[in-house]
Structure formats: structure tokens, C-alpha cells
Design a protein around this motif. Structure first.
Motif: not given
Length: 240
Positions: A19-21, A47-54
Motif C-alpha cells: 500500500i502506497m500513501f 500487518k501490511h507493507d506500507v510505503v510513502f510516495v511524496t
């Protein structure tokens, strides 16, 4: 293309491997986070793989630290910023050899020294125009035009480390570096954009988690022309 209204991220998170934010407009506005977003995302990351794309023009460590100060438990390695990509691109000499920067900014956002290259305050001595300037609604939006035209006449390469154009900010409009980069381009200047909707940040983020199947990624953003368009161009599902 299908559209549906999602009441809770927990309804769909299990369908995705990553999931990308986006940050601004999803987590942050002004100098604070939207209520509850840090706690909810911290739980999600358990629980989940998360990254941030800014599209922030700052380097990834600076952005990640600011988010940690706000209470979001993100690591530097989870942060993919257009500013970091701009620095890496300049470091590689792929777009120009031995870059010497003239920094067109407002205030100190960010410091050009963060990019680690030669800096000049004389436009004629530069070979790269680094654009991080932003203005607020009601400011004189033409104040940079003379300098931009001079740089275009010098055939200077511009690097726009935040392709955002106009965003809301606490009930008013903010004119971002992408707005002025587009003016420069209309003047005949050459511009390299280092963020969304370009593919590079998305691909970097996916590679960091060894994700190859685009349909297994979800991009969550607030802007059609950057977050959602960029995801669509790569076949990545998106949520607005």
C-alpha cells in the motif's frame, strides 16, 4: 475502469501486497496531521507493507523524520520523495555533468545544500535551475518571470523537485514548484520533473519490496493529476 466507494481501508487492504500513501492532503495539511491518521496507519503497518510516495522536494530522511515527529512510525527506507530522486539524478550525472545549481526558492524550503552540489547565487554561473519555489494565494505569481525568462534564454536545464502545481492549504491555494516549472517550459525552457505522475517513484517503491505485479499495489492519494494519474499510467489500482 471501475469505481466504488470504500468505507474503510480494512475492507480492501488484504487484496494488496503493498500500500502506497501520498502525504500532503492524505496525512498532512499545514503543520499537523489529520486526526487519527497516524494511529490508524501505525496499526495498518503491523500487518501490511506500507510505503510513502511524496512530491516533497526534501530528502527522504528529512521527510521521514518530520512524519515521525508527528507520530507516524515510518522508517527512512519507507519514504520515496521527489526531492531525493532529484538529488540522486543529479548525483548520477545522467542529466548533466558536474551540476552547479542556482536555487530558485522561497524562504529556505529546502536548503539547496541538502542536495550536496555546488551552489551559485549568480544565474549565469549555473548550469541547473533548481525549482522549489512556492507562493500562496494572493501573492504576486509573476515575480519570478524575469528570472525564469533569463534562465530560458541561457538554455539552462531546470530540475523541478516537486511537480505539484496548485494544492489546497488551510482553506487557501498554494502554488507549488510545478506551477512555475510549467511557466518555464512555456518560455521555451527544458524541465526535468522528478516526482508523480512520473513512474520513477512508484517503481522505486515497488522494487524496495520486490513487488512486480502492479495489480497487487494500491496507491492512496488526494490529487487526480499526480497520485491517481501516475498510478493509472502504471496500471496500479488507486484510491482517492
Amino acid at each position: 475502469m471501475t469505481f466504488s466507494k470504500i468505507l474503510s481501508l480494512s475492507e480492501i487492504a488484504h487484496h494488496y501486497d503493498l500500500i502506497m500513501f501520498d502525504l500532503w492532503g492524505v496525512f498532512v495539511e499545514g503543520n499537523s496531521l489529520y486526526e487519527g491518521t497516524a494511529d490508524a496507519t501505525n496499526k495498518l503497518m503491523q500487518k501490511h507493507d506500507v510505503v510513502f510516495v511524496t512530491n516533497s522536494p526534501r530528502l527522504k530522511g528529512t521527510v521521514a523524520q518530520r512524519m515521525r515527529d508527528f507520530g507516524l512510525n515510518c522508517a527512512d527506507e519507507q519514504m520515496f520523495s521527489s526531492g531525493q530522486f532529484a538529488k540522486d539524478l543529479l548525483d548520477s550525472n545522467k542529466i548533466i555533468n558536474n551540476p552547479k545549481l542556482y536555487h530558485l526558492s522561497t524562504g529556505n524550503y529546502p536548503s539547496a545544500e541538502e542536495y550536496g552540489h555546488n551552489i551559485t547565487t549568480t544565474l549565469q554561473d549555473a548550469n541547473v535551475l533548481l525549482l522549489t519555489c512556492q507562493l500562496e494565494e494572493g501573492d504576486d505569481l509573476d515575480q519570478f518571470n524575469h528570472l525564469l525568462q533569463e534562465a530560458a534564454d541561457l538554455n539552462m536545464l531546470a530540475v523541478c523537485s516537486n511537480p505539484d502545481t496548485i494544492i489546497p492549504n488551510l482553506g487557501r491555494l498554494r502554488y507549488c514548484p510545478g506551477f512555475f516549472a510549467n511557466i518555464y517550459k512555456a518560455m521555451g525552457g527544458q524541465v526535468v520533473y522528478t516526482g508523480k505522475p512520473g513512474k520513477d517513484l512508484f517503481i522505486q517503491a515497488m522494487k524496495s519490496k520486490n513487488i512486480k505485479e502492479h495489480s497487487r499495489v494500491l496507491m492512496i492519494g488526494d490529487t487526480l493529476e499526480t497520485d491517481i494519474l501516475g498510478a493509472n499510467l502504471l496500471g496500479i489500482p488507486s484510491a482517492l
